[in-house]
Design a protein around this motif. Structure first.
Motif, PDB file in Angstrom:
ATOM      1  N   MET A 207       0.834  -1.204   0.000  1.00 15.72           N
ATOM      2  CA  MET A 207       0.000   0.000   0.000  1.00 15.72           C
ATOM      3  C   MET A 207       0.868   1.253   0.000  1.00 15.72           C
ATOM      4  O   MET A 207       0.425   2.324  -0.405  1.00 15.72           O
ATOM      5  CB  MET A 207      -0.931   0.002   1.200  1.00 15.72           C
ATOM      6  CG  MET A 207      -2.022  -1.075   1.156  1.00 15.72           C
ATOM      7  SD  MET A 207      -2.982  -1.114  -0.375  1.00 15.72           S
ATOM      8  CE  MET A 207      -2.233  -2.530  -1.203  1.00 15.72           C
ATOM      9  N   GLY A 213      -1.508   2.564  -4.743  1.00 11.26           N
ATOM     10  CA  GLY A 213      -1.605   1.820  -3.480  1.00 11.26           C
ATOM     11  C   GLY A 213      -2.114   2.704  -2.365  1.00 11.26           C
ATOM     12  O   GLY A 213      -3.073   2.353  -1.650  1.00 11.26           O
ATOM     13  N   CYS A 305       0.381  -1.366  -7.510  1.00 10.28           N
ATOM     14  CA  CYS A 305       0.242  -0.317  -6.482  1.00 10.28           C
ATOM     15  C   CYS A 305       1.179   0.865  -6.726  1.00 10.28           C
ATOM     16  O   CYS A 305       0.957   1.964  -6.219  1.00 10.28           O
ATOM     17  CB  CYS A 305       0.492  -0.900  -5.098  1.00 10.28           C
ATOM     18  SG  CYS A 305      -0.817  -1.995  -4.537  1.00 10.28           S
TER      19      CYS A 305
END
Ligand code: RIB
Ligand code: CA
Length: 311
Positions: A207, A213, A305
């Motif tokens: 993330m 992300g 991401c």
């Protein structure tokens, strides 16, 4: 090098969205079209969610097609308790201005397969559109280079019922038609999904890998991750991204040939996907993924991401 051409069929919830981003992040992939089917959420929300994913990364005019708004026989069946009311975690992303083509999804699958022999079909939701396409064009399996789907629970541990995985349980008749009419899919099932969580340290790293992300995938999964952490699970389960990993990096997976059948009855086993391991099994009609390399999977998610985010 010729690109891998994909036809992606989706009921665009949070995991479908990440799977789409994985395909969009692969420079060797051409998405011929995205067909939408009722599943995680109702069809209009699926259409909007596909557009929102494409908007988030500034994707080009990839055609989106409207498919079945309900299963072949039964009433619509959704999973908004997992994906949120809007299907993307109710994260507040703006609606898309992208509009679906006029051509119905099943016809689009057939046309694209005929126009692009060798394309890979990637069903990520209930198999209603795929079943309709097979009914229209019985030769579809030979036109396609292959099919890789997320679906099934071949050891009988379901998520929508004790015995059945959501994509099959939502439309068992469509799934039975696909396995019985020679689609011969490679199947990433619920049990392999449970065996291959993205562990929390890995998830947190992914993330933070880049704009998509941090500003799209993370917020979209915030509710799901909070609930999953609250249940003391070791990580988050991402079924459709695992199926997409098998498409993008086939060497990440081990698999076996298998004879699969789908229960279309109305007992507690409805939607169950059986794997015939008897002494005299039926001829194989599918390939079952038995494992996915977690590191190779995470690398594909990380690449997605890291994409730029326009939202
Ligand atoms: O059982 C998991 C599957 O059902 C995934 O495809 C998820 O998106 C839902 O469609
Ligand atoms: Ca899905």
């Amino acid at each position: 090098m010729t690109k891998q051409q994909l036809i992606i069929d989706t009921d665009c919830g949070v995991d479908d969205a990440l799977a789409l981003l994985m395909a969009l992040a692969d420079p060797n992939v051409e998405i011929l079209g995205i067909t939408c089917v009722s599943g995680n959420v109702a069809l209009p929300k699926v259409l909007n969610n596909v557009g929102r994913v494409l908007d988030a990364v500034g994707a080009g005019p990839i055609p989106i097609f409207r498919g079945a708004s309900r299963p072949l026989l039964m009433a619509p069946y959704h999973a908004d308790e997992v994906h949120g009311d809007d299907g993307l975690g109710d994260a507040g992303f703006p609606d898309t201005a992208r509009r679906p083509a006029d051509e119905p999804a099943a016809l689009a699958i057939v046309r694209l397969a005929r126009a692009h022999p060798g394309a890979t079909l990637v069903p990520l939701g209930p198999l209603t559109n795929v079943a309709l396409a097979l009914a229209i064009e019985p030769d579809l399996p030979r036109l396609l280079g292959g099919t890789v789907l997320m679906g099934g629970a071949f050891k009988g541990t379901g998520n929508s019922s004790a015995a059945a995985e959501f994509n099959i349980y939502a439309d068992p008749e469509a799934a039975a038609l696909c396995f019985d009419r020679g689609l011969d899919p490679t199947c990433l099932d619920w049990e392999v999904t449970m065996a291959t969580p993205l562990l929390w340290p890995v998830w947190d790293r992914l993330m933070a890998a880049g704009p998509i992300g941090g500003r799209f995938v993370g917020p979209m999964n915030l509710s799901l991750t909070e609930r999953t952490r609250g249940r003391a699970r070791p990580g988050i389960l991402m079924p459709d991204p695992l199926a997409m990993a098998v498409v993008l990096d086939p060497a990440c997976a081990t698999s076996i040939r298998a004879a699969v059948a789908v229960d279309t009855g109305h007992s507690a086993a409805r939607g169950m996907t059986t794997h015939d391991r008897t002494w005299h099994p039926a001829p194989p009609n599918a390939t079952i993924v038995t494992s996915v390399d977690a590191d190779r999977f995470a690398a594909l998610v990380e690449r997605a991401c890291a994409l730029p985010c326009l939202l």
